[in-house]
Design an enzyme around this catalytic site. Structure first.
Site, PDB file in Angstrom:
ATOM      1  N   ALA A   1       0.893  -1.351  -0.028  1.00 59.29           N
ATOM      2  CA  ALA A   1      -0.126  -0.174  -0.076  1.00 59.29           C
ATOM      3  C   ALA A   1       0.967   1.333   0.065  1.00 59.29           C
ATOM      4  O   ALA A   1       1.935   1.295   0.163  1.00 59.29           O
ATOM      5  CB  ALA A   1      -0.956   0.033   1.124  1.00 59.29           C
TER       6      ALA A   1
ATOM      7  N   TYR B   1      -6.176   7.406   3.502  1.00 54.89           N
ATOM      8  CA  TYR B   1      -5.358   6.389   3.716  1.00 54.89           C
ATOM      9  C   TYR B   1      -6.069   5.326   4.682  1.00 54.89           C
ATOM     10  O   TYR B   1      -6.261   3.949   4.325  1.00 54.89           O
ATOM     11  CB  TYR B   1      -3.982   6.811   4.335  1.00 54.89           C
ATOM     12  CG  TYR B   1      -3.048   5.749   4.816  1.00 54.89           C
ATOM     13  CD1 TYR B   1      -2.671   4.654   4.108  1.00 54.89           C
ATOM     14  CD2 TYR B   1      -2.813   5.369   6.330  1.00 54.89           C
ATOM     15  CE1 TYR B   1      -2.084   3.508   4.561  1.00 54.89           C
ATOM     16  CE2 TYR B   1      -2.163   4.476   6.792  1.00 54.89           C
ATOM     17  CZ  TYR B   1      -1.624   3.534   5.868  1.00 54.89           C
ATOM     18  OH  TYR B   1      -1.086   2.625   6.401  1.00 54.89           O
TER      19      TYR B   1
HETATM   20  N1  UFG Z   1       6.554  13.740  14.298  1.00 54.40           N
HETATM   21  C1  UFG Z   1       7.244  14.830  14.699  1.00 54.40           C
HETATM   22  N2  UFG Z   1       8.115  15.206  13.768  1.00 54.40           N
HETATM   23  C2  UFG Z   1       8.554  14.748  12.641  1.00 54.40           C
HETATM   24  C3  UFG Z   1       7.589  13.517  12.406  1.00 54.40           C
HETATM   25  C4  UFG Z   1       6.657  13.033  13.114  1.00 54.40           C
HETATM   26  O1  UFG Z   1       6.692  15.563  15.769  1.00 54.40           O
HETATM   27  O2  UFG Z   1       9.247  15.295  11.937  1.00 54.40           O
HETATM   28  C5  UFG Z   1       5.424  13.182  15.407  1.00 54.40           C
HETATM   29  C6  UFG Z   1       4.181  13.075  14.690  1.00 54.40           C
HETATM   30  O3  UFG Z   1       3.571  14.306  15.042  1.00 54.40           O
HETATM   31  C7  UFG Z   1       3.620  11.877  15.617  1.00 54.40           C
HETATM   32  C8  UFG Z   1       4.720  11.231  15.735  1.00 54.40           C
HETATM   33  O4  UFG Z   1       5.922  11.916  15.718  1.00 54.40           O
HETATM   34  O5  UFG Z   1       2.927  12.594  16.845  1.00 54.40           O
HETATM   35  C9  UFG Z   1       4.845   9.888  14.904  1.00 54.40           C
HETATM   36  O6  UFG Z   1       4.723  10.275  13.638  1.00 54.40           O
HETATM   37  P1  UFG Z   1       5.256   9.438  12.344  1.00 54.40           P
HETATM   38  O7  UFG Z   1       5.085  10.213  11.195  1.00 54.40           O
HETATM   39  O8  UFG Z   1       6.565   8.764  12.744  1.00 54.40           O
HETATM   40  O9  UFG Z   1       3.739   8.340  12.549  1.00 54.40           O
HETATM   41  P2  UFG Z   1       2.337   8.405  12.538  1.00 54.40           P
HETATM   42  O10 UFG Z   1       1.967   8.082  13.876  1.00 54.40           O
HETATM   43  O11 UFG Z   1       1.885   9.886  12.005  1.00 54.40           O
HETATM   44  O12 UFG Z   1       2.029   7.398  11.356  1.00 54.40           O
HETATM   45  C10 UFG Z   1       2.043   6.129  11.526  1.00 54.40           C
HETATM   46  C11 UFG Z   1       1.860   5.336  10.559  1.00 54.40           C
HETATM   47  C12 UFG Z   1       1.117   5.687   9.376  1.00 54.40           C
HETATM   48  C13 UFG Z   1      -0.667   5.598   9.958  1.00 54.40           C
HETATM   49  C14 UFG Z   1      -0.252   6.373  11.172  1.00 54.40           C
HETATM   50  C15 UFG Z   1      -1.893   6.413  11.998  1.00 54.40           C
HETATM   51  O13 UFG Z   1       3.444   5.473   9.987  1.00 54.40           O
HETATM   52  O14 UFG Z   1       1.131   4.599   8.480  1.00 54.40           O
HETATM   53  O15 UFG Z   1       0.431   5.916  12.146  1.00 54.40           O
HETATM   54  O16 UFG Z   1      -1.911   7.564  12.559  1.00 54.40           O
HETATM   55  F1  UFG Z   1      -1.440   6.007   9.101  1.00 54.40           F
END
Ligand code: UFG
Length: 332
Positions: free
Chosen positions: A75, A141
């Site tokens: 995906a 997504y």
């Molecule tokens: N974050 C930062 N700075 C960055 C990147 C991320 O502060 O540069 C924070 C985000 O705001 C979040 C946490 O770190 O609070 C984790 O972020 P990620 O992007 O690593 O992961 P996500 O939780 O956003 O994403 C994951 C999966 C996705 C899925 C999502 C569900 O990678 O595929 O969870 O909400 F869709």
């Protein structure tokens, strides 16, 4: 078992391929290499470079290889892009896998393991999230993943497909031997970005939001090691023997970590400082997401090997230190 791993050259798929080999199975990889890395796959396993959109090609692979189980990791997973370009996500994540399911049914291949996501829950009303938590995705997504789960259920009822949908929380870490790891382009995930900032490969990490209603004001997530995700996919095989079964499992550690705690852990593990700045909230980020994974731990012969964030980050750090350009096959 002969296992077709669609998206087997990607981050989670490639770790699963290694675990399949360790467990004595025979993986066959199908990947279009849009995001996957050829180098992530051992040279001596069958590899087909192709896209699920090409129904004929998918048919040919299934004719050539005798497949018992199919795993799908192919995906697209950039939440922000799914909002600005939803059709790309509906096409890749929902329409194209239909070719795969049709090809499987034509050949009586009726076992499927699907990588779903905690994004299917949206912003949950109660934490930790159990499998019964209402699924209400807040972006295309997550919606495409939920729609896939529902499509699999319908196919299961109508045609006797047995499937498991694993709802991952935050996949993290790298293989213990440091040979494969996370290499996304573009990279958006917290741990690799924090490591890059510590190594001086990026100027500064931005913390997206420090005013959330959480203990330190930053978002809480549940970071689960990619090898722990992988072993669950294999542990579910015996469940799929009986036709027409549907299983849904959360995969997380159950321990929430804030963005600041992750930064501290990266600093401790690497011995380096992570330069960062506070930035506005990232649209669409729920304040807290963490799993209750009791169901998977009770029903499957599966144990989490990396229960704490530091041991997970150690493997990610080891991979990044030894492979500063990742697989070195894609522009960053
Ligand atoms: N974050 C930062 N700075 C960055 C990147 C991320 O502060 O540069 C924070 C985000 O705001 C979040 C946490 O770190 O609070 C984790 O972020 P990620 O992007 O690593 O992961 P996500 O939780 O956003 O994403 C994951 C999966 C996705 C899925 C999502 C569900 O990678 O595929 O969870 O909400 F869709």
């Amino acid at each position: 078992m002969n296992v077709l791993v669609v998206g087997g050259a990607g981050y989670i798929g490639s770790h699963c391929v290694r675990k399949l080999l360790d467990a004595g199975h025979r993986p066959v990889v199908l990947d279009n290499l849009v995001f996957g890395h050829r180098k992530a796959i051992p040279n001596d396993i069958p590899f087909y470079e192709g896209d699920l959109g090409n129904a004929k090609y998918v048919d040919n692979v299934l004719d050539k290889e005798k497949i018992d189980v199919v795993m799908h990791f192919a995906a697209f997973a950039y939440v922000g892009e799914s909002v600005t370009n939803p059709l790309k996500y509906y096409d890749n994540n929902l329409a194209k896998p239909m070719n795969l399911l049709k090809a499987m049914l034509r050949r009586d291949v009726k076992k499927f393991v699907f990588s779903s996501t905690c994004a299917t829950y949206g912003t949950p009303e109660k934490l930790p999230i159990t499998e019964d938590t209402f699924q209400n995705p807040i972006n295309p997504y997550g919606q495409t993943k939920l729609d896939m789960e529902k499509m699999l259920k319908a196919v299961s009822v109508a045609h006797g497909l047995s499937f498991a949908a694993f709802r991952y929380f935050n996949a993290a870490g790298a293989a213990a031997d440091g040979t494969i790891g996370e290499d996304h382009n573009p990279e958006t995930h917290l741990i690799p970005l924090a490591i890059d900032a510590a190594m001086g490969k990026r100027p500064k990490l931005q913390i997206f939001g420090t005013d959330y209603d959480t203990p330190d004001g930053t978002c809480l997530r549940d970071y689960i090691h990619v090898d722990d995700l992988s072993t669950a996919h294999i542990a579910v095989f015996p469940k799929l023997d009986e036709p027409g079964q549907a299983f849904h499992y959360n995969l997380g550690t159950g321990t929430p970590q804030s963005v600041k705690e992750v930064i501290n852990a990266v600093e401790e593990v690497s011995g380096l400082k992570v330069p960062y700045e506070e930035a506005p909230r990232r649209p669409g980020d729920p304040p807290a997401l963490y799993a209750n994974s009791q169901k998977a731990q009770t029903e499957l012969d599966w144990k989490i090997q990396y229960p704490d964030i530091k041991s997970t980050i150690e493997t990610a750090w080891n991979w990044s230190k030894n492979n500063p350009d990742g697989f070195g096959d894609k522009e960053n």
